[in-house]
Enzyme design. Structure first.
Site, PDB file in Angstrom:
ATOM      1  N   ARG A 434       0.826  -1.200   0.000  1.00 36.07           N
ATOM      2  CA  ARG A 434       0.000   0.000   0.000  1.00 36.07           C
ATOM      3  C   ARG A 434       0.861   1.251   0.000  1.00 36.07           C
ATOM      4  O   ARG A 434       1.923   1.276   0.616  1.00 36.07           O
ATOM      5  CB  ARG A 434      -0.880   0.016   1.248  1.00 36.07           C
ATOM      6  CG  ARG A 434      -1.883  -1.097   1.294  1.00 36.07           C
ATOM      7  CD  ARG A 434      -2.411  -1.242   2.708  1.00 36.07           C
ATOM      8  NE  ARG A 434      -3.394  -2.319   2.790  1.00 36.07           N
ATOM      9  CZ  ARG A 434      -3.081  -3.584   2.965  1.00 36.07           C
ATOM     10  NH1 ARG A 434      -1.820  -3.937   3.078  1.00 36.07           N
ATOM     11  NH2 ARG A 434      -4.019  -4.508   3.026  1.00 36.07           N
ATOM     12  N   ASP A 648     -26.892 -10.092  -1.939  1.00 37.18           N
ATOM     13  CA  ASP A 648     -27.055  -8.638  -2.038  1.00 37.18           C
ATOM     14  C   ASP A 648     -26.920  -7.976  -0.666  1.00 37.18           C
ATOM     15  O   ASP A 648     -26.349  -6.896  -0.537  1.00 37.18           O
ATOM     16  CB  ASP A 648     -28.387  -8.285  -2.699  1.00 37.18           C
ATOM     17  CG  ASP A 648     -29.563  -8.976  -2.022  1.00 37.18           C
ATOM     18  OD1 ASP A 648     -29.323  -9.912  -1.230  1.00 37.18           O
ATOM     19  OD2 ASP A 648     -30.703  -8.580  -2.287  1.00 37.18           O
TER      20      ASP A 648
END
Lengths: 740, 570
Positions: A434, A648
């Protein structure tokens, strides 16, 4: 007259003599030996650096042979080996004390030693171990492991502590995989004891890395050890307390400017700073309170101020002070770290560090200047004027950053442990690590996985920071589960209307149906490419796999029977472009706390707010496919696949956990498929009565893994600007939306 | 020249009247003084140039004027340098004091020429052009102070940029002789080429007590994090060569290796990569037919083909920067200047200014051992990121590498930031190139928060003299439950605001948009927009096609169940 003239001449002669002396004097020191004379009036020091006119040599001559000699003698490989053998112990670095070859490419696995019978382990350490075991880094096979974590409790190495584990040295040496500590990580909160509180752990750690609290810069081995925060026994395992800041106030000043409340050590190490605090205390906006009342024999060391201080100390409530102060002093305790640090961070009270030589927690990745004021114990008396000099814009930024960092890396033990592991993983994978921006800005390093891309512009979070925009097109992914039998099937209608969207780059049909793929000509001819992918395991989670064929930033996720017009697609996509990190969908759902059942409830009723949008028709960033697949644990994904339901909900949990914001509902649309509208008699999973109950169960299961409820409610829906306004329909760009 | 001149000219008229004895006495005295003066003047200026009757404060001076200092053999030598030194242990912060500008003060010692007992200088080059540039830059900056008592940081004028030209022991003795040395406290040394054969240590070998070291080529084992400053090795080409800034994008070669002194093992490795990947790689070496010297430094060759250096660097996306005997390489600077992304292979090397610069955005660091995988690693980097990095490299060079001044100022800024951390430059200030600084949006309220309703809101009503309209607004607004406070800004100097409790009503309100319909009004507003955009330098407004409605807006649903039933009825 004559005398007068004589005086004149004498005077002028005198003046000339003075001049002579002056010039002569300038010359003298050059050959003289007295340094002091020279610096005083010789080569004058009260002038800027002169501009020399003579030609000077270059510092690096053209013909200086750089490495010729070196080239012949030492092979670089030898040189590396020399480093490996020389730099051990206190001089360990990844290059010299870590075996990279144990870490497979793109795979960073952590092995935890099995717990031995009869070994007592503190609750905190137990939590650390179970966090690792529950993480995606865990492996039970030491042969696969890159990093090893002991099952012996090393957290408290204070000999006077009841938690102290004896004979650790022998126990560790007897471990078959110990290998002199190579690739081992040792967690520690306390080391040393009264009176000198050394940082020695009381056993030979060999080449092991330390994840240690209160570590000093002198003992800290950069890019090898990890400095962790000091946390209490009560620190929660997952989730954790949210940041105290609920809204920003401007100007950002609170009732107090600077506060502290804590023990005062009358003698010994670390006592100086706290003993001097009273100099700065002003009883008004700088309130620094200490108490002498701690330990068994405090009365023995008691000084003249103790009684007064103790009385003052009892007058104030600590939490009230924390929450009402702009800055909080964090002076060192006996050891360098103190609990005050995390408390201040949580309370949105900007920490003012007074702990010289403390390597701040996760200093390797966190830029603490953006969330704390690093003071100097030697300059205690300047602290009030220093904090007063900080501009209110800066205070506002500092305060928000405390909240971001608290929630990203500190609020639970799980976050502290995972951050530690991610830091080490970044070192091991190097190319896939990162950047500082990913660690120091929302949503933080735990949610920004560098394995996805090292380029910030590929993530949904940094567009504004970089001053760029996402791709101007989307990829539609249609999840197909029924065989293609007739030309009037909804999937074909859907294909046609999506393909007509001006923003559609391509359509991917994910064939998750047991029947073989339909022939190519069965698909309608469209202007955009249609790619059919056969789902590997035909499971629900496969609709969120990070397919390489998805080349756009935006994904339009669709069920095969979704009914959607081109206008609706176009409008939702333009909305998403403004909110690239959120889920943008049509029908919405909501969660609520069912206080009777003491659990979370799920509702599809029409309500005034919502917290989820259905992913049978939603636009979101493709990064969430990667995150869904690689961040979520197998247990949750497995549950979704097994039920063929809740995918979902899980996606909504994930995105809200990352963004801390609700999804966005567009248009009035309440249903998106014929089955929902009751026009079809075909069996559908939505018609299944279990379906709803399952969704309740899912919600609670998910909430427990996330350590809290990440979903956020919203009362806002986005419509086209002229939606249902009293103007001619011809003036409306998205006029079809009103007709539906 | 001096006051006596005037009277000397009148002298002959006066002198005859004096007694001869006195006259002779005065004339003798006078002549002696005059002669002395002339002799001094001659001694002062003669050896150098007749013109330099200039005063000390004038610019043109020579290093040879600097006073000579002889170091006795027994002169003390500082200690070797303490690896555990940190700002809070080895740096005297009281010297820097509290300072409203949050700026440290830097003092430069005047130049001296140090020689040993037999007169041999301690350095073969003396003051180098680069170190002179560096000191001039500091002295021209706002860090500089000429008051040694107010200084927080001391910079010796002893040039230690290149250890090869130094006599270690004597240099150390010279440092110890500095009047404020005090165990090297708060002293800053600049060194770019540390170590020497055969084992080339990674930090300056000159014993230096507690002095801070701004060094090029630190390894993780010699660098004292938070104390030393890692600086680049300045490339002399920076001053001589101008490379136009090149737009980011694909280049002719993918990888270029241009260093001349690469260890043969590594060269063999590079050759192997070249064989595998062909044209994508260009491996250059020094030209065998050219003699050593400045000219050869500007040429590179591949199989008899001659290339201009550093221009050729602009033709490649990635440029290899391999360690030599030293970790720090001047090539890094050339590569950055060319906008080529450095591929750094130097294990344990502390990259220049790594305390503040985010090298992940401008370079690829690969372990030496993984040299064979270099091609694969670089190929996996997305195009957009490559372009971003290309832009970043040039910006790093412009801002922090391009001159000795840039290097020196950056080092001082870093130290300054440590002493006043609460006023330190931010990550963005250090790392964002101007183009990003202009286009990026950083909201001052960056934390994603959904504020609770409880604090409510403050209504601010701006008014001129349309009292009826004002009253109507107030009446409407005051019905809102979340209203916490209502603030009316009376914007009319000629009338005083209405007093007391008036009954709020609106008998004959005109059309609300009456004003906006006015043509001139619209023209004025367009002008405003143009003016504002030109001042901002860009159009900050963004167009969207959506608006926010309540969730159940216009739904076929009982109005009384809606949270916001009356919206849109106006």
């Amino acid at each position: 007259m004559q005398a007068k003239k004589r005086y004149f001449i004498l005077l002028s002669a005198g003046a000339c003599l003075v001049l002579l002396f002056y010039f002569g004097g300038a010359q003298l020191p050059a050959s003289g030996r007295n340094r002091h004379d020279r610096s005083r009036h010789g080569y004058r020091s009260d002038q800027p650096w002169p501009h020399f006119s003579d030609p000077l040599h270059q510092f690096l001559p053209w013909d200086q042979p750089d490495t010729e000699e070196y080239n012949i003698h030492i092979s670089p490989r030898q040189k590396r080996d020399v480093n490996t053998s020389v730099y051990k112990g206190k001089r360990c670095r990844m290059d010299s004390c870590f075996d990279f070859s144990r870490c497979k490419k793109n795979d960073f696995k952590v092995y935890v030693y099995p717990q031995q019978k009869g070994e007592k382990i503190s609750e905190s350490y137990q939590n650390i171990l179970s966090t690792i075991e529950g993480s995606r880094f865990y492996t039970s096979d030491p042969g696969q492991a890159c990093l090893f974590v002991l099952s012996l409790d090393t957290l408290d190495r204070d000999q006077l502590s009841p938690q102290y584990v004896h004979n650790l040295k022998t126990k560790v040496q007897n471990l078959p995989l110990w290998n002199n500590g190579r690739n081992h990580l040792i967690f520690n909160l306390y080391s040393g004891t009264w009176p000198d509180y050394t940082e020695d752990l009381g056993f030979d750690i060999g080449q092991a890395m330390l994840a240690k609290a209160s570590i000093s810069t002198e003992n800290f081995r950069p890019n090898f050890d990890v400095s962790i925060p000091l946390f209490s026994k009560e620190h929660p395992r997952t989730g954790g307390e949210r940041g105290f800041l609920k809204y920003n106030s401007i100007p950002p000043f609170r009732k107090y400017m600077l506060v502290f409340k804590g023990k005062r050590y009358l003698t010994g190490i670390g006592s100086d700073t706290r003993n001097a605090l009273y100099h700065v205390h002003n009883q008004e906006d700088v309130v620094l309170l200490t108490t002498c009342k701690h330990g068994k024999d405090w009365q023995k060391h008691k000084d003249a101020r103790c009684d007064k201080d103790n009385a003052e100390y009892d007058k104030y409530d600590y939490r009230e002070m924390l929450h009402n102060s702009t800055f909080c002093l964090v002076p060192r305790g006996r050891r360098l770290g103190s609990f005050r640090f995390l408390e201040a961070l949580q309370a949105a009270c900007v920490p003012v560090m007074l702990s010289n030589g403390w390597e701040l927690p996760f200093s390797e990745i966190i830029n603490w200047n953006t969330a704390a004021v690093i003071g100097d114990e030697r300059l205690l008396l300047q602290i009030p004027s220093t904090v007063r000099s900080i501009h209110q814009d800066k205070i506002l930024a500092l305060r928000q950053q405390t909240q971001f960092l608290w929630e990203a890396y500190f609020s639970s033990l799980e976050k502290i442990v995972l951050t530690t592991l991610e830091i080490i993983q970044d070192r091991v994978l190097q190319q896939e690590s990162r950047s500082s921006v990913m660690w120091n800005s929302h949503p933080g390093g735990l949610f920004a996985l560098p394995q996805y891309s090292a380029y910030l512009g590929d993530f949904p979070f940094y567009y504004a920071t970089l001053g760029i925009k996402p791709h101007s097109k989307f990829t539609a992914v249609i999840h197909a589960v029924t065989p293609l039998v007739s030309q009037s099937q909804p999937i074909l209608k859907l294909l046609a209307s999506v393909a007509k969207s001006q923003y559609c780059a391509q359509i991917i049909v994910l064939w998750n149906c047991d029947k073989p793929l339909p022939a190519k000509h069965r698909w309608p001819a469209t202007t955009v490419p249609v790619i059919v992918i056969e789902g590997e395991n035909k499971v629900m989670s496969s609709r969120f796999l990070p397919y390489e064929t998805i080349i756009t930033d935006a994904v339009l996720s669709l069920d095969e029977d979704t009914v959607l017009s081109t206008t609706e697609v176009d409008f939702a996509f333009t909305v998403w472009q403004s909110f690239p990190e959120r889920l943008v969908g049509y029908p919405a759902r909501s969660h609520f706390w069912d206080s009777n059942k003491e659990r979370w409830g799920y509702t599809s009723k029409w309500t005034n707010d919502y917290s989820m949008v259905l992913t049978g028709a939603a636009i979101y960033h493709r990064y969430y496919h990667f995150l869904y697949t690689n961040f979520l644990p197998a247990s949750l994904k497995g549950m979704v696949d097994q039920l063929a339901n809740c995918e979902d909900i899980l996606m909504n949990f994930l995105v809200s956990a990352v963004t801390k914001l609700p999804p966005i509902k567009v248009t009035q649309k309440k249903q998106y498929k014929e089955t929902m509208m009751g026009q079809s008699s075909r069996a559908s999973r939505w018609a299944d009565p279990d379906h709803f109950a399952q969704r309740q169960t899912c919600m609670n299961k998910f909430a427990s893994w996330f350590g809290g409820m990440p979903l956020v409610h919203s009362q806002m829906r986005l419509d086209p600007v002229l939606f249902k306004d009293q103007v001619s329909i011809l003036r409306k760009k998205y006029r079809d939306i009103e007709r539906l | 020249m001096c006051a006596s001149g005037k009277y000397t000219s009148r002298g002959p008229a006066l002198i005859p009247r004096m007694k001869t004895k006195h006259r002779i006495y005065y004339i003798t005295l006078f002549s002696v003084v005059l002669l002395g003066l002339i002799a001094t003047g001659m001694f002062q200026f003669w050896p150098h140039s007749i013109e330099s009757t200039a005063e000390w404060s004038l610019d043109r001076r020579s290093v040879h004027d600097a006073p000579l200092v002889r170091l006795p053999v027994s002169s003390p030598i500082p200690e070797r340098g303490d690896l555990s030194c940190r700002m809070h242990t080895c740096f005297d912060v009281y010297r820097c004091g509290y300072n409203p500008k949050n700026r440290i003060k830097v003092y430069i010692y005047p130049l001296q020429r140090f020689v040993d007992e037999v007169g041999v200088p301690i350095s073969s080059t003396g003051l180098s052009r680069e170190y002179n540039d560096l000191l001039s830059a500091i002295s021209d900056s706002d860090f500089y102070t000429d008051d040694v008592t107010r200084a927080c940081l001391f910079v010796p004028s002893i040039d230690v940029l290149n250890q090869n030209s130094l006599r270690i022991r004597e240099t150390a003795q010279a440092l110890a002789m500095l009047p404020r040395w005090d165990k090297g406290m708060n002293h800053l040394l600049f060194n770019m080429l540390p170590g020497g054969p055969p084992d080339y240590s990674t930090a300056l070998d000159v014993p230096r007590d507690r002095a801070l070291l701004a060094g090029g080529g630190f390894s993780t084992w010699t660098y004292r994090q938070g104390y030393d400053v890692s600086i680049p090795v300045y490339s002399p080409l920076s001053a001589d060569v101008e490379l136009p800034e090149k737009q980011p994008g694909p280049r002719r070669y993918f990888i270029l290796s241009s260093q001349t002194a690469i260890h043969r093992e590594y060269r063999a490795e590079l050759e192997r990569l070249k064989e595998e990947n062909g044209e994508a790689l260009l491996l250059l070496d020094k030209c065998s037919n050219l003699s050593q010297g400045a000219a050869s430094a500007r040429k590179r060759c591949y199989k008899g083909q001659v290339f201009d250096y550093p221009q050729i660097l602009q033709e490649s996306s990635f440029c290899v920067v391999l360690r030599g005997a030293r970790l720090g390489q001047a090539t890094l600077s050339d590569v950055l200047q060319a906008g080529c992304i450095p591929v750094i292979l130097a294990d344990s090397y502390i990259l220049p200014f790594s305390e503040v610069l985010d090298w992940k955005r401008a370079s690829v660091v690969i372990p030496e051992e993984k040299l064979p995988e270099m091609y694969t690693i670089l190929k996996s980097i997305p195009h957009r990121q490559v372009e971003e990095m290309q832009r970043q490299t040039r910006w790093f060079w412009d801002a922090y590498f391009s001159s000795m001044k840039a290097i020196g100022m950056t080092a001082l800024e870093i130290i300054n930031d440590r002493i006043y951390p609460y006023a330190a430059r931010t990550y963005e200030q250090w790392n964002n190139p101007p183009v990003v600084k202009w286009s990026s949006v950083n909201s001052p309220l960056f934390l994603p928060l959904i504020p609770p309703r409880s604090p409510g809101f403050t209504a601010v009503v701006l008014t001129y003299d349309r009292i009826e309209s004002l009253f109507r607004v107030i009446t409407e607004i005051s019905k809102v439950p979340s209203l916490a406070k209502l603030l009316v800004v009376w914007n009319n100097q000629n009338k005083s605001p209405p007093e007391g409790e008036k009954k709020f009503k609106c008998p004959e309100c005109t059309a609300i948009d009456g004003l906006s319909l006015d043509q001139t009004h619209m023209v004025e507003r367009s002008e405003c927009i143009n003016k504002f955009a030109s001042v901002f330098g860009t159009m900050p407004l963004k167009v969207v096609e959506h608006r926010a409605d309540p969730v159940l807006y216009k739904d076929d649903f009982p109005e009384k169940l809606k949270s916001f039933p009356n919206i849109g009825s106006l």
